[in-house]
Design a protein around this motif. Structure first.
Motif, PDB file in Angstrom:
ATOM      1  N   ALA A 297      -2.149  -5.289  18.529  1.00  0.00           N
ATOM      2  CA  ALA A 297      -1.666  -5.771  17.236  1.00  0.00           C
ATOM      3  C   ALA A 297      -2.818  -5.943  16.259  1.00  0.00           C
ATOM      4  CB  ALA A 297      -0.933  -7.099  17.425  1.00  0.00           C
ATOM      5  N   LYS A 300      -3.803  -2.625  14.995  1.00  0.00           N
ATOM      6  CA  LYS A 300      -2.768  -2.103  14.102  1.00  0.00           C
ATOM      7  C   LYS A 300      -2.969  -2.572  12.663  1.00  0.00           C
ATOM      8  CE  LYS A 300       2.286  -1.709  13.906  1.00  0.00           C
ATOM      9  NZ  LYS A 300       3.550  -2.162  14.513  1.00  0.00           N
ATOM     10  N   GLU A 311       1.258  -6.017   8.085  1.00  0.00           N
ATOM     11  CA  GLU A 311       1.141  -7.070   9.068  1.00  0.00           C
ATOM     12  C   GLU A 311      -0.239  -7.705   9.033  1.00  0.00           C
ATOM     13  OE1 GLU A 311       2.313  -5.644  12.889  1.00  0.00           O
ATOM     14  OE2 GLU A 311       3.734  -4.243  12.019  1.00  0.00           O
ATOM     15  N   ALA A 334       9.272  -8.388  19.484  1.00  0.00           N
ATOM     16  CA  ALA A 334       8.561  -7.499  18.555  1.00  0.00           C
ATOM     17  C   ALA A 334       9.521  -6.597  17.796  1.00  0.00           C
ATOM     18  CB  ALA A 334       7.541  -6.654  19.302  1.00  0.00           C
TER      19      ALA A 334
END
Length: 814
Positions: A297, A300, A311, A334
């Motif tokens: 994450a 990302k 995000e 998620a």
């Protein structure tokens, strides 16, 4: 040796559990290198009041001058070994701010003599390394039998090594997917200046002591990797079986180990100091799955292929909240599908890392969800993989529909792909028909290669409430959509909006029939392929072609280039779209001519290297052909159509042919393969249909079956059509105008809205009929007076028959 004074410092990077070894190293190094500096960097922070030998510094990660949250994210992403790898190049860079040479030493090293003359070489050579062995290993059964070529416990770096340290830091932190290197020395050999010092007194360890004579060549430093004072009879725990070197056979080596053991014990070895980043504040162990999830994450947030990754970095567990935000993040779903099934990102990551779970629970968020949920709450907890706060909850009960005419339209309504555009068109048809509607936008199940943020969500987005649901996804995604949004399917009449491009609907796609009550397709071609295998009704919706309005295209001036256009998505397979066929036909049509141009607009080529290279190979050095490999905004795409003189699609098959229709409605003359669904709105009176032969699909074009068939267009005929467009602009304009008029008459919004309203009303009646209870059977008619009078006689006759049967069964005689 450098011919000018230089300043040198050394360091070691360790966890607090190795502090005793770090003290021994620092003291022994400074003893033999007076005037040097030495830093012991404790990556998880030294215990309060910790000090090192005189002349050394014991520091924590704050010494690196990094952002605190950034460092704590790094500590969350990596277990201890990974964090050590990430911090080592940072430590060397920090030392080189104040020193000419920075030396990195593994914490288990004990220094016996100065090697300043060797580290000084870094002033001139940037990097100084030493080999692990000086001779090949004997061919026997002893261990080890091979080791890396460079010893990774020693490195001297000069100021010229900063590029190497930057690359090492980047790869060790692994902030980019697939960027990590296994060993830092893999970066050295061919990329950066360095020198290898083959001194037999350097880097002695269990892997090379068989080739070194301790009595003849006193060691400069010994690396006691794997040595444990609790088992002093073993040289290294790394080679417990068939060790190449043993202490019992080497008295000099045993004396070295015993002396090192005494130093370790005196420095505090044996103190139970746990790793500082091993647990959450509440004592929950940080598992590999937690670290993998967090790291993925975090990475990302650095990836943003289409400007759609808004995000933020996930919360690390070492903040002021006691790790609660981190726990909440791990225990949250998620995706909508995980939420629906009651699972979290952590439980799904556990499933993804366990082959045994994947074998038993092949569909963890679908049909196997109850079993996987039970495993998580029992075995998952017992194995320490699922903390109590991440145990999956029972899924919420889906909401039943209201008895009111209306439709829930669900699908990829903001995705830039053909199926998304088809869904948007049907969505618009429903809206224009005046039928009440709720939109459900699915994004998470799409590949990251699909852009989903350039188009805004419809203003009708909401919770599904109507008894009809239109699923604008293909058959193989119907189950996923319904699992992700259970209210869309629960007690609803479900209509699948499907397309297919071959004449036979493959068996692999037929499971979707179980999730729909009927199917709509955009063409008779697709309907025929699907209906042959369908247990539900299959209907062809007269898909409208949105009209952008009249396009003002001035007459082509003499000598102006003729511009041909083709647009496609590599995710729809290069084999089916056949862009190289367009290139070949263009080059056959116009050898040596410079008054023609071809633009090919393609997307997602980065996911399909071989087809992209085939296309580029076909283009070669032809400067008349432009390959646009990017998404375009709506305005840019409209401008591209407007600037073009003709559209060419030498497809092998289409389920509808949106780009052909888009070109026609804009009045562009079109050249297209005379096969599949485009023939339903395209022909010789409005364009140039190209003849073809049917050929086998062949391997490599998933999801299309290898033994299926599609068209091989006649490229010579296509070249001739291109020549006619270029050389007869009046006829090109005539057919382009005829194409627009044809679509306006036959593919209008009015026709589509009337059809949709009629068939949705029919579906609503069917849904209501299914809900009505079955009528009770009529009561039996009352017996007639004669029948009532004969009842006593009938009872006497029945009793006589029973008595006679009993006598017969027991063998009685009269």
């Amino acid at each position: 040796m450098p011919d000018r004074p230089y300043r040198s410092a050394a360091c070691t990077v360790l966890t607090r559990s190795r502090l005793a070894a770090g003290r021994v190293l620092a003291e022994s190094y400074l003893e033999h290198h007076p005037g040097h500096a030495f830093v012991v960097l404790v990556v998880d922070g030294p215990p309060e009041g910790t000090s090192g030998p005189a002349g050394s510094r014991v520091v924590g990660p704050e010494w690196l001058d990094l952002d605190s949250d950034e460092y704590l994210r790094l500590a969350t992403s990596h277990a201890a070994d990974g964090l050590l790898d990430a911090v080592k190049p940072m430590a060397l860079r920090k030392l080189l701010e104040d020193f000419d040479v920075a030396v990195l030493l593994a914490p288990e090293i004990d220094v016996h003599a100065s090697f300043a003359d060797i580290t000084a070489l870094a002033v001139e050579h940037d990097l100084v390394v030493t080999p692990s062995v000086l001779t090949p290993f004997p061919q026997d059964e002893r261990k080890p039998s091979e080791v890396p070529g460079i010893f990774d416990g020693f490195l001297a770096a000069g100021r010229g090594a900063r590029r190497f340290l930057d690359l090492w830091a980047e790869r060790a932190q692994c902030r980019k997917p697939r960027a990590r290197v296994r060993h830092w020395f893999d970066l050295v050999a061919g990329l950066f200046p360095h020198t290898i010092v083959r001194d037999p007194g350097l880097a002695l360890g269990y892997w090379n002591l068989h080739e070194r004579a301790l009595d003849d060549t006193p060691p400069k430093f010994v690396a006691f990797r794997g040595y444990d004072p609790e088992t002093p009879w073993l040289l290294s725990a790394d080679t417990p079986e068939r060790p190449r070197v043993t202490l019992s056979a080497n008295p000099s080596l045993r004396r070295l180990c015993d002396a090192y053991r005494e130093k370790l014990l005196a420095a505090g070895h044996g103190e139970d100091v746990p790793y500082g980043f091993a647990e959450l504040p509440d004592g929950t162990p940080i598992t590999p799955q937690m670290r993998q999830l967090f790291h993925a994450a975090w990475v990302k947030t650095d990836e943003d292929p289409f400007g759609q990754s808004a995000e933020e970095a996930p919360p690390h567990p070492f903040g002021d909240d006691g790790g609660k935000a981190f726990q909440d993040w791990l225990s949250a779903p998620a995706t909508p599908l995980e939420k629906t099934a009651g699972f979290s990102r952590l439980t799904m990551r556990v499933w993804a890392t366990r082959v045994d779970l994947q074998a038993v629970f092949a569909h963890p968020t679908g049909r196997d969800a109850p079993g996987f949920r039970q495993w998580c709450s029992t075995h998952g907890v017992d194995e320490g993989l699922v903390p109590h706060w991440a145990v999956p909850a029972e899924p919420a009960t889906p909401t039943a529909p209201v008895d009111e005419f209306g439709v829930n339209v669900a699908g990829y309504l903001t995705a830039e792909l053909g199926l998304g555009e088809m869904g948007r068109i049907v969505h618009r048809v429903v809206r224009d028909s005046g039928i009440p509607m709720v939109s459900v936008v699915e994004k998470r199940s799409l590949a990251r290669s699909v852009r989903t943020t350039a188009l805004a969500d419809p203003d009708t987005v909401g919770d599904p409430k109507f008894p009809l649901s239109l699923l604008a996804v293909n058959s193989d995604f119907a189950e996923l959509l319904l699992n992700s949004h259970p209210d869309v399917g629960h007690e609803r009449y479900r209509i699948g909006l499907w397309a297919w491009e071959l004449e036979d609907f493959p068996e692999s796609m037929r499971d979707g029939f179980a999730f729909v009550d009927e199917v709509w397709t955009p063409s008779e071609f697709a309907t025929k392929a699907i209906a042959e295998h369908a247990p539900v009704p299959v209907k062809t919706i007269p898909l409208p072609v949105p009209d952008p309005g009249p396009v003002s295209r001035p007459a082509r001036e003499p000598g102006a280039p003729v511009r041909f256009l083709f647009a496609f998505d590599f995710n729809s397979t290069g084999g089916r779209k056949n862009p190289w066929g367009v290139v070949t036909a263009f080059q056959r049509a116009f050898p040596g001519r410079d008054d023609v141009r071809l633009v090919i607009k393609a997307t997602n080529g980065h996911l399909h290297a071989a087809p992209v290279e085939r296309l580029r190979y076909a283009i070669g050095d032809d400067t008349r052909i432009e390959l646009w490999e990017r998404y375009l905004s709506v305005e840019e795409l409209n401008a591209l159509y407007t600037a073009s003189d003709a559209y060419v699609s030498l497809h092998r098959s289409e389920g509808f042919g949106l780009t052909v229709a888009e070109a026609m409605i804009r009045g562009l003359p079109v050249i297209a393969t005379d096969y599949s669904s485009t023939t339903e709105f395209f022909g010789a009176d409005v364009g140039w249909p190209i003849p073809y032969e049917l050929v086998e699909v062949g391997p490599g074009w998933v999801p299309y079956q290898e033994d299926g068939h599609w068209a091989e267009p006649d490229l010579d005929a296509a070249a001739a059509a291109m020549c006619e467009v270029a050389d007869n602009p009046a006829e090109a304009r005539r057919r382009g105008a005829a194409a627009r008029d044809h679509l306006l008459r036959t593919r209008s919004m009015d026709i589509a809205t009337a059809w949709v309203r009629e068939h949705l009303e029919e579906a609503y009646r069917t849904w209501r009929a299914r809900r009505e209870p079955a009528p009770a059977p009529p009561p039996p008619p009352p017996p007639s007076p004669l029948r009532r009078a004969l009842r006593p006689v009938a009872r006497v006759v029945r009793r006589a028959g029973v008595f006679a049967n009993r006598r017969h069964d027991t063998g009685a005689t009269a």
